[in-house]
Design a protein around this motif. Structure first.
Motif: not given
Length: 306
Positions: A25, A29-30, A60, A63, A65
């Motif tokens: 995760l 997120a990065e 993921i 979100r 991603g």
């Protein structure tokens, strides 16, 4: 997505739960695209389910991603090969490998049977070696084709592997082996643009809840949770990022807000007679040298251990 891993592709083994999940995760997120590997076994390696890997990959994607699931056994040559192939087929490249998968079968040494020894060595040590070998073969081919990678490997050792742990001879031996594997891989793969490091995390997961019992319980709301697995993942993300250039062959402890560089084995007090010792002389000299040596960290679970 923006972030320090934007445009990079990472594989995380054992990413369906615990530390692996938070690593996956955090990488996403990065900005990393993530291959979420998990066999979905129980705490001792029993059973199996595709659900954990697929749940994290879906989380993921929900979100914003990019992620795909891989549910193969990475402690087999076929599973490790398909893991790397999955990354290449889904995202066209591979930039980082996070070896994290594992389970425990704790026994005191006199009660530890061969099956429990082999199972734990297999998932931790072979489960690091085979994905690393497959990824390294890809990166070497890229380098030889003139496309030198900027690649990263993060292996997972443990305080048990660095100091020993009562009731965990199989686990401690596997984790100590991972340190040796990390050092050799860092030296061998540098020429191909690959950095290899290891972390020794301490966090509340299925693997640690039996060992540490109530000492890892979640604190009251609003209090910093030093044992949350999310505390370890920022270091993993940075080690996977291009910004970690020049950091390789290191072992780092991480827990709560603490990061420690582990300095490994260095010669301590030394004595050279310039001739062969007798057994009695050797024994007396060892005792003299030990008196001036720095004490080793105590074995976890032994008297005086943390």
């Amino acid at each position: 997505m923006n972030g320090i891993c934007a445009g990079r592709v990472a594989v995380v083994t054992g990413a369906g739960r615990g530390l692996g999940r938070t690593h996956a995760l955090a990488l996403a997120a990065e900005g990393a695209a993530v291959v979420v590997n998990d066999l979905g076994t129980g705490p001792g390696g029993e059973g199996g389910s595709a659900d954990p890997a697929h749940r994290v990959a879906a989380e993921i994607r929900d979100r914003g991603g990019r992620a795909v699931a891989h549910t193969g056994d990475i402690a087999t040559a076929e599973g490790a090969a398909s893991l790397i192939t999955t990354a290449l087929d889904a995202f066209g490249r591979l930039d980082a490998l996070v070896n994290n998968a594992g389970f425990v079968r704790d026994r005191m040494l006199v009660n530890l049977d061969q099956e429990d020894w082999d199972a734990v060595i297999r998932v931790h040590l072979r489960g690091h070696f085979l994905p690393l070998r497959q990824a390294a073969a890809y990166w070497r081919a890229e380098a030889k084709a003139g496309r030198t990678p900027d690649a990263r490997v993060v292996n997972t050792t443990s305080g048990a592997g660095l100091s020993g742990s009562v009731g965990q001879a199989n686990y401690a031996a596997a984790k100590a082996g991972i340190v040796g594997l990390t050092l050799v891989a860092a030296a061998e793969l540098a020429r191909y643009g690959v950095q290899v490091n290891a972390i020794a995390p301490a966090a509340r997961t299925r693997m640690t809840e039996q060992v540490f019992a109530g000492s890892m319980a979640a604190p009251p709301d609003g209090t910093f949770d030093a044992m949350a697995p999310e505390n370890v993942s920022p270091l993993v993300v940075w080690l996977c990022a291009a910004g970690s250039a020049g950091v390789t062959g290191q072992v780092l402890e991480a827990d709560g807000g603490r990061i420690a560089v582990m300095e490994g084995w260095h010669p301590g007090p030394i004595s050279d007679k310039g001739d062969r010792w007798t057994p009695a002389e050797a024994g007396a000299e060892v005792r003299r040298l030990l008196a001036g040596a720095r004490a080793a960290r105590p074995v976890y679970g032994a008297g005086g251990a943390p």
